[in-house]
Design a protein around this motif. Structure first.
Motif, short mmCIF file in Angstrom:
data_model
loop_
_atom_site.label_atom_id
_atom_site.label_comp_id
_atom_site.label_asym_id
_atom_site.label_seq_id
_atom_site.Cartn_x
_atom_site.Cartn_y
_atom_site.Cartn_z
N THR A 189 -82.85 2.09 69.65
CA THR A 189 -81.61 1.73 70.34
C THR A 189 -80.46 2.56 69.79
OG1 THR A 189 -81.28 -0.06 68.73
CG2 THR A 189 -82.34 -0.64 70.81
N PRO A 190 -79.49 2.89 70.62
CA PRO A 190 -78.35 3.68 70.16
C PRO A 190 -77.49 2.90 69.17
CG PRO A 190 -78.50 3.67 72.57
CD PRO A 190 -79.42 2.62 72.06
N SER A 191 -76.86 3.65 68.25
CA SER A 191 -75.88 3.01 67.37
C SER A 191 -74.62 2.70 68.15
CB SER A 191 -75.55 3.94 66.19
OG SER A 191 -76.71 4.23 65.45
N SER A 192 -74.33 3.53 69.15
CA SER A 192 -73.20 3.28 70.04
C SER A 192 -73.46 4.02 71.34
CB SER A 192 -71.89 3.74 69.39
OG SER A 192 -71.94 5.13 69.12
N GLY A 193 -72.65 3.73 72.34
CA GLY A 193 -72.87 4.29 73.66
C GLY A 193 -73.73 3.37 74.49
N SER A 194 -74.03 3.77 75.71
CA SER A 194 -74.83 2.92 76.60
C SER A 194 -75.97 3.72 77.21
CB SER A 194 -73.95 2.34 77.70
OG SER A 194 -73.46 3.38 78.54
N TYR A 195 -77.03 2.99 77.54
CA TYR A 195 -78.22 3.59 78.13
C TYR A 195 -78.73 2.64 79.20
CZ TYR A 195 -83.10 5.15 78.51
OH TYR A 195 -84.32 5.57 78.98
N SER A 196 -78.98 3.18 80.38
CA SER A 196 -79.52 2.36 81.46
C SER A 196 -80.78 2.99 82.02
CB SER A 196 -78.49 2.17 82.58
OG SER A 196 -78.21 3.41 83.21
N LEU A 204 -77.66 8.16 80.11
CA LEU A 204 -77.09 7.93 78.78
C LEU A 204 -75.63 8.34 78.82
CD1 LEU A 204 -80.16 9.34 78.30
CD2 LEU A 204 -79.65 8.56 76.00
N ALA A 205 -74.76 7.51 78.22
CA ALA A 205 -73.32 7.80 78.20
C ALA A 205 -72.80 7.59 76.79
CB ALA A 205 -72.58 6.90 79.18
N GLY A 206 -72.37 8.68 76.15
CA GLY A 206 -71.77 8.60 74.82
C GLY A 206 -72.70 8.05 73.77
N VAL A 207 -73.97 8.37 73.88
CA VAL A 207 -74.96 7.79 72.96
C VAL A 207 -74.94 8.51 71.62
CG1 VAL A 207 -77.43 7.53 72.52
CG2 VAL A 207 -76.49 6.88 74.74
N CYS A 208 -74.82 7.73 70.55
CA CYS A 208 -74.93 8.23 69.17
C CYS A 208 -76.02 7.43 68.46
CB CYS A 208 -73.62 8.07 68.41
SG CYS A 208 -72.26 9.06 69.05
N GLN A 262 -79.08 -2.16 82.18
CA GLN A 262 -78.44 -1.82 80.92
C GLN A 262 -79.37 -2.23 79.77
OE1 GLN A 262 -75.81 -0.30 79.94
NE2 GLN A 262 -74.35 -0.19 81.64
N VAL A 263 -79.89 -1.25 79.06
CA VAL A 263 -80.84 -1.52 77.97
C VAL A 263 -80.18 -2.36 76.88
CG1 VAL A 263 -82.26 -0.45 76.18
CG2 VAL A 263 -82.20 0.52 78.48
N ASN A 264 -78.86 -2.14 76.68
CA ASN A 264 -78.15 -2.89 75.64
C ASN A 264 -78.26 -4.40 75.86
OD1 ASN A 264 -76.94 -0.31 76.48
ND2 ASN A 264 -75.64 -0.55 74.67
N ALA A 265 -78.44 -4.81 77.12
CA ALA A 265 -78.43 -6.24 77.44
C ALA A 265 -79.82 -6.87 77.43
CB ALA A 265 -77.79 -6.45 78.82
N LEU A 266 -80.87 -6.08 77.19
CA LEU A 266 -82.24 -6.60 77.30
C LEU A 266 -82.69 -7.21 75.98
CD1 LEU A 266 -83.93 -3.72 79.33
CD2 LEU A 266 -82.80 -5.79 80.19
N ASN A 267 -83.47 -8.29 76.10
CA ASN A 267 -84.05 -8.88 74.90
C ASN A 267 -85.39 -8.21 74.59
OD1 ASN A 267 -86.03 -10.08 76.58
ND2 ASN A 267 -84.75 -11.90 76.88
N VAL A 268 -86.05 -8.68 73.53
CA VAL A 268 -87.29 -8.04 73.07
C VAL A 268 -88.36 -8.09 74.15
CG1 VAL A 268 -89.16 -8.20 71.39
CG2 VAL A 268 -86.81 -8.54 70.65
N LYS A 269 -88.53 -9.23 74.83
CA LYS A 269 -89.55 -9.34 75.86
C LYS A 269 -89.27 -8.39 77.02
CE LYS A 269 -90.97 -14.13 75.02
NZ LYS A 269 -91.09 -15.49 75.61
N GLU A 270 -87.98 -8.30 77.42
CA GLU A 270 -87.62 -7.44 78.54
C GLU A 270 -87.81 -5.97 78.19
OE1 GLU A 270 -84.25 -10.17 80.77
OE2 GLU A 270 -83.69 -8.99 79.01
#
Length: 661
Positions: free
Chosen positions: A64-71, A12-16, A76-84
């Motif tokens: 899901t985070p309001s901001s920041g990134s999580y892998s 997690l990086a800068g997750v809010c 990268q979780v931010n890039a995954l769709n519902v099925k993924e």
């Protein structure tokens, strides 16, 4: 940005994470930077409101985070769709909840096997694997028991076995000892430590208890949405909480060098059917109440339409008894009364019509009200002078004796054939009327035949209250005039009716010099009455369909209540890997199966009621269309009224659902 260290599993990086509480924005997590390596056993510790549960939900991809990134493992979780995301949860995470979250109507083995359904594992295989996982945790003898038959410690071990069924890389345990006594709590912690040590499974323990946290190899302490200490890094700087809106921007998404996440297809239709049947069986009484509305609706449609079709057939049979390929010619026209000197239909007209092509037979008639007497019995009915053709054209059947024949017409015979009603009134007590003499208009007539009963006409008049004498005798003795009341023309083919009708009208108009007659087509009458009866039938069906519509609303209401009561189950299924489409399909099938079963039972009940009514001498007609229509409509009701509850179920927030008492 995801770390390039292949040993790092979660990053997690800068997750809010912000929430709205009314009109106030609340920050649950603030600038969280955290990496978790494979095989770690760490505890995230903090008091209530510190953000530890929110952090666990983000780690488990439930939030899901309001901001920041999580892998996760480089993805990268931010890039995954519902099925993924569902597939990632299915194979990467296993959840152990404080309140166990076991399904009450499932055995321990079935609870453990449940997540494997969404991984596409065959039933026999997943049940065998579930039994193996339970054996590893010392619950072999308890595999067939339901949660209510297990102690708290046993239930928690079942939930741990469930977390392991899909080979989870990470166990997320939220206060796993919070609802247990100290001995059971120690057993659960020992199991988690053993799993971490023996299988290398990463264990993330969420707790507020320092003694529980000390079981972990790494302790992360949280307060007010911040990580304030991490034992792997000793004491972290005591940062001042960042103000709202100053979170670290999300890292730009990088091209994933790892393989794409394998997205599992929707569970099979058979599995969906099994899940739906199990849910319906678990709430059997409610299911029966839901079925009742559909059964009543479908049975009403089938019964009402059967009654309507029966009434239609009954009326048409009575009309057909008159003949459907007939033309009726009556004296009188526009502004002309059908009486006196202007009633100009004659026997000569009838004889002329017999010579026209396309005409099979002609029956001249004269009728009037009269009184018939036998002994002391009188009956006021209708006397009709006819020729032998009348009986065949009207499809009359003889009950006793014989019909009037051509010799009777030529000889002006004083013979009479009487209808069933007249025979019953004049000759009571089953007295045989054949050969007896009756008095009519001061003349005696010998009874040579009685007719079988036909009942009422399409207009409701009793057809059986008539007597019949030769037309020649009637004109001489009864009426005293040569005019006819009507001429019935039998056309050789129904298809020729319009043509013959036009020809008859033209020829008679030519003979009379004016149109002082009316020609009626019985086929047109049949068509008109048939259309009217069809309208009445559909009206009955529509009224009955309202009850089916009401039953559909009942299905929707019950299913909505069902969704509300099963929110924790739905949240659990989503948390363990079910996709929203799996939930949508399951609840759609539940509604469809209710309407399917209700439709089948309703059709059977409707046919049974119709048979009972038929035995009670009520006109009923059976055909394939009404049951098929009612059954198809019940299925449509299931699809239409089941969608809203199913969509609501698929939209359940698993975090909120699992947090409900």
């Amino acid at each position: 940005m995801a770390s390039t260290d292949s040993n790092i599993l979660l990053s997690l990086a800068g997750v809010c994470r912000d929430y709205l509480s009314g009109e106030t924005q609340v920050r649950a997590l603030n600038n969280i930077n955290l990496t978790i390596k494979r095989g770690e056993f760490l505890a995230i510790m903090g008091q209530s409101g510190s953000g530890k549960t929110t952090l666990m939900n983000i780690l488990g991809c439930l939030d899901t985070p309001s901001s920041g990134s999580y892998s996760v493992d480089g993805h990268q979780v931010n890039a995954l769709n519902v099925k993924e995301l569902s597939s990632l949860r299915l194979k990467t995470f296993g959840f152990v909840f404080q309140r166990y979250q076991l399904l009450a109507n499932y055995s321990a083995q079935e609870n453990v096997a449940m997540p494997a359904i969404y991984g596409g594992m065959e039933k026999s295989q997943r049940l065998a694997l579930a039994k193996k996982r339970l054996a590893q945790l010392g619950l072999t003898e308890r595999s067939g028991h339901r949660p209510s038959q297990l102690s708290g410690g046993q239930q928690q071990r079942v939930s741990i076995a469930r977390a392991l069924i899909n080979g989870a890389q990470v166990i997320l345990a939220d206060e796993p000892t919070g609802a247990l006594d100290s001995a059971s709590g120690q057993q659960v912690l020992a199991l988690l430590k053993q799993l971490n040590r023996d299988t290398g499974t990463t264990v993330v323990l969420i707790t507020h208890d320092a003694l529980v946290a000390q079981q972990a190899n790494r302790i992360i302490q949280m307060k007010d949405g911040h990580i304030i200490s991490d034992s792997s890094q000793h004491q972290l700087p005591s940062d001042t909480p960042a103000p709202l809106g100053n979170c670290t921007p999300a890292a730009p998404l990088q091209t994933n060098t790892k393989q794409h996440i394998k997205c599992y297809p929707r569970i099979s239709l058979w599995e969906s059917l099994c899940l739906a049947l199990g849910s319906l069986q678990a709430n059997l009484f409610r299911t029966l109440l839901t079925l009742l509305g559909i059964i009543i609706g479908v049975a009403s449609v089938v019964t009402m339409m059967a009654i309507g079709d029966g009434g239609k057939q009954q009326v048409l049979q009575r009309i057909e008894a008159m003949g459907t390929n007939l033309l009726q010619i009556r004296p009188g026209g526009r502004n002309i009364r059908a009486s006196g000197e202007i009633a100009t239909l004659t026997m000569e007209d009838a004889q002329f019509l017999t010579q026209l092509p396309g005409i099979a037979d002609v029956s001249p008639e004269r009728e009037a009200r009269t009184t018939v007497r036998f002994g002391s019995n009188d009956y006021s009915g209708r006397a009709r002078g006819i020729t032998p053709a009348y009986f065949s054209m009207r499809n009359w059947e003889i009950a006793q004796g014989v019909f009037i024949n051509n010799d009777d017409v030529e000889r002006y015979s004083s013979v009479i054939v009487i209808g069933a009603t007249v025979a019953e009134q004049l000759f009571p007590n089953t007295q045989n009327p054949i050969g007896e003499y009756v008095l009519m208009n001061n003349s005696f007539y010998q009874v040579i035949g009685t007719l079988k009963a036909k009942g009422a006409s399409a207009g409701g008049r009793d057809i059986d209250d008539e007597v019949y004498i030769p037309i020649t005798t009637a004109q001489l003795k009864l009426f005293g005039r040569p005019y006819l009341s009507s001429i019935i023309v039998k056309v050789s083919s129904t298809d020729l009716l319009p043509t013959i009708e036009a020809t008859v009208t033209q020829e008679l108009k030519r003979r009379h010099g004016r149109e002082d007659f009316m020609v009626r087509n019985t086929a047109t009458l049949v068509e008109a009455i048939s259309d009217t009866q069809d309208t009445l039938t559909w009206m009955l069906g529509s009224v009955a369909a309202i009850s089916l519509f009401v039953g559909g609303i009942g299905v929707m209401n019950i299913m909505l209540v069902n969704v509300s009561e099963r929110r924790r189950e739905i949240g659990l299924r989503i948390a363990t890997g079910a996709k929203p489409s799996d939930i949508l399909r399951q609840f759609n099938i539940e509604a469809l199966m209710v309407c399917l079963l209700g439709g089948l039972i309703g059709v059977g009940l409707g046919l049974l009621i119709s048979l009972v009514l038929q035995q009670a001498a009520i006109a009923v007609a059976f055909s394939l269309a009404p049951p098929l229509l009612a059954f198809t409509t019940s299925l449509l009701v299931g699809v239409i009224f089941g969608y809203a509850p199913a969509h609501k179920a698929a939209s359940v927030n698993p975090i909120q659902a699992l947090a409900e008492e």
